[in-house]
Design an enzyme around this catalytic site. Structure first.
Site, PDB file in Angstrom:
ATOM      1  N   ASP A 187       0.840  -1.202   0.000  1.00  0.00           N
ATOM      2  CA  ASP A 187       0.000   0.000   0.000  1.00  0.00           C
ATOM      3  C   ASP A 187       0.875   1.252   0.000  1.00  0.00           C
ATOM      4  O   ASP A 187       1.598   1.505   0.973  1.00  0.00           O
ATOM      5  CB  ASP A 187      -0.899  -0.006   1.244  1.00  0.00           C
ATOM      6  CG  ASP A 187      -2.042   0.992   1.119  1.00  0.00           C
ATOM      7  OD1 ASP A 187      -1.930   1.920   0.303  1.00  0.00           O
ATOM      8  OD2 ASP A 187      -3.044   0.850   1.831  1.00  0.00           O
ATOM      9  N   ASP A 188       0.807   2.011  -1.078  1.00  0.00           N
ATOM     10  CA  ASP A 188       1.549   3.273  -1.193  1.00  0.00           C
ATOM     11  C   ASP A 188       3.060   3.067  -1.161  1.00  0.00           C
ATOM     12  O   ASP A 188       3.801   3.944  -0.703  1.00  0.00           O
ATOM     13  CB  ASP A 188       1.136   4.259  -0.087  1.00  0.00           C
ATOM     14  CG  ASP A 188      -0.278   4.766  -0.266  1.00  0.00           C
ATOM     15  OD1 ASP A 188      -0.881   4.447  -1.308  1.00  0.00           O
ATOM     16  OD2 ASP A 188      -0.781   5.475   0.617  1.00  0.00           O
ATOM     17  N   CYS A 205      -4.066   4.428  -2.947  1.00  0.00           N
ATOM     18  CA  CYS A 205      -4.408   3.058  -2.576  1.00  0.00           C
ATOM     19  C   CYS A 205      -5.698   2.553  -3.213  1.00  0.00           C
ATOM     20  O   CYS A 205      -5.709   1.513  -3.881  1.00  0.00           O
ATOM     21  CB  CYS A 205      -4.469   2.939  -1.057  1.00  0.00           C
ATOM     22  SG  CYS A 205      -5.502   4.157  -0.234  1.00  0.00           S
ATOM     23  N   LYS A 226      -6.268  -5.294   3.524  1.00  0.00           N
ATOM     24  CA  LYS A 226      -7.074  -4.101   3.267  1.00  0.00           C
ATOM     25  C   LYS A 226      -7.955  -4.263   2.026  1.00  0.00           C
ATOM     26  O   LYS A 226      -7.499  -4.716   0.982  1.00  0.00           O
ATOM     27  CB  LYS A 226      -6.132  -2.906   3.083  1.00  0.00           C
ATOM     28  CG  LYS A 226      -6.821  -1.565   2.859  1.00  0.00           C
ATOM     29  CD  LYS A 226      -5.767  -0.468   2.741  1.00  0.00           C
ATOM     30  CE  LYS A 226      -6.389   0.899   2.490  1.00  0.00           C
ATOM     31  NZ  LYS A 226      -5.373   1.958   2.341  1.00  0.00           N
ATOM     32  N   HIS A 283     -11.001  -1.568   0.971  1.00  0.00           N
ATOM     33  CA  HIS A 283     -11.024  -0.133   0.671  1.00  0.00           C
ATOM     34  C   HIS A 283     -11.369   0.215  -0.769  1.00  0.00           C
ATOM     35  O   HIS A 283     -10.820   1.153  -1.349  1.00  0.00           O
ATOM     36  CB  HIS A 283      -9.695   0.513   1.067  1.00  0.00           C
ATOM     37  CG  HIS A 283      -9.834   1.982   1.373  1.00  0.00           C
ATOM     38  ND1 HIS A 283      -8.769   2.852   1.423  1.00  0.00           N
ATOM     39  CD2 HIS A 283     -10.939   2.725   1.645  1.00  0.00           C
ATOM     40  CE1 HIS A 283      -9.194   4.079   1.707  1.00  0.00           C
ATOM     41  NE2 HIS A 283     -10.522   4.022   1.849  1.00  0.00           N
TER      42      HIS A 283
END
Length: 283
Positions: free
Chosen positions: A33-34, A71, A129, A131
């Site tokens: 993530d990122d 993300c 995650k 999202h």
């Protein structure tokens, strides 16, 4: 990424392709993530990432492709196979927003997990995650091909497994709250100006079907690191596979998304050796 020491046995033993059927390889997809291109040393970054470097050296490196800068958009593009602005999630969705991926787009995990004469019969697991939409059941993982998993829908802390929203964020979503009774009610659920949100769920199947079960209903263990929990879930999922039906693991890490937190110094009372990941960190 010190915690990846836990992941090495899973990766080296299970990411190799076992053929359940000739045309149905098992899949383990690890999603950061990122993580920027300059955050890994095998791409010339300053941070020491020896485990990822080793995996890269033993892998096919795809170095010409397009990705999204945030993300939710990158996840949506990957799972739908479409550019984020076409998948409906080209920005980060807030925790209370009625927004997510465009359901006219079928996630490829739903195709993998399909059954029947044309089905692929994959056992799909999510860890980490999501999202890309949580405002309705049809956008949740168990409605999109996943039949197992431990995951958070939107925001999470590495240790407490919850998230928070500020007063200004709430007001930007719902509009300024001016009625005294509403303000008092709102302030009563805020802690130090933040609304705490427990946001971890387990996908479970019983006689009523497959659905989400709220996880950590009581105060979670503050010493338990979220990525450790997800890795343990993945190991158990892999151990439970029968070697007949193919599987896919979608390990969608929160790491290294903010707020950054150091992994635990000990696990099960034993000090963790992070010397492999030591090096000259930039100031």
């Amino acid at each position: 990424m010190p915690f990846l020491r836990l992941l090495v046995p899973v990766t080296l033993c299970c990411i190799q392709i076992h053929m359940a059927q000739l045309t149905k390889p098992n899949i383990v997809w690890i999603w950061f993530d990122d993580l920027g291109i300059g955050d890994v040393s095998f791409m010339g970054g300053d941070l020491p990432t020896p485990i990822l470097d080793t995996l890269s050296d033993k892998s096919v490196r795809i170095n010409f492709h397009y990705t999204e800068p945030i993300c939710s958009a990158s996840r949506s593009a990957f799972l739908t196979g479409r550019y984020a602005f076409k998948s409906g999630t080209n920005t980060v969705g807030g925790p209370f927003e009625d927004r997510g991926f465009n359901e006219a787009n079928i996630l490829f995990t739903k195709i993998l997990g399909s059954t029947g004469n044309e089905g692929l019969y994959y056992n799909n697991m999510i860890a980490g995650k999501w999202h890309i939409g949580h405002d309705r059941e049809s956008r949740l993982p168990y409605q999109n091909g996943f039949n197992a998993g431990l995951y958070h829908r939107r925001i999470v802390d590495y240790y407490t497994r919850d998230g928070s929203e500020t007063l200004s964020s709430l007001d930007s979503t719902f509009g300024p709250m001016r009625a005294p009774a509403v303000v008092n009610q709102r302030d009563a659920i805020l802690v130090d100006g933040l609304l705490r949100i427990r946001d971890t769920y387990r996908i479970a199947t019983d006689s009523n079907g497959t659905g989400d079960v709220f996880e950590f209903p009581v105060e979670p263990d503050p010493a338990a690191y979220s990525e450790d929990l997800y890795v343990d879930e993945i190991k158990q999922f892999l151990a439970d596979q029968d070697g007949v039906d193919p599987f896919m693991v979608y390990y969608s890490l929160w790491t290294p998304h903010t707020p950054l937190a150091e992994p635990p110094a000990t696990r099960n009372g034993i000090a963790v050796d992070y010397s492999l990941c030591s090096g000259a960190f930039p100031s």
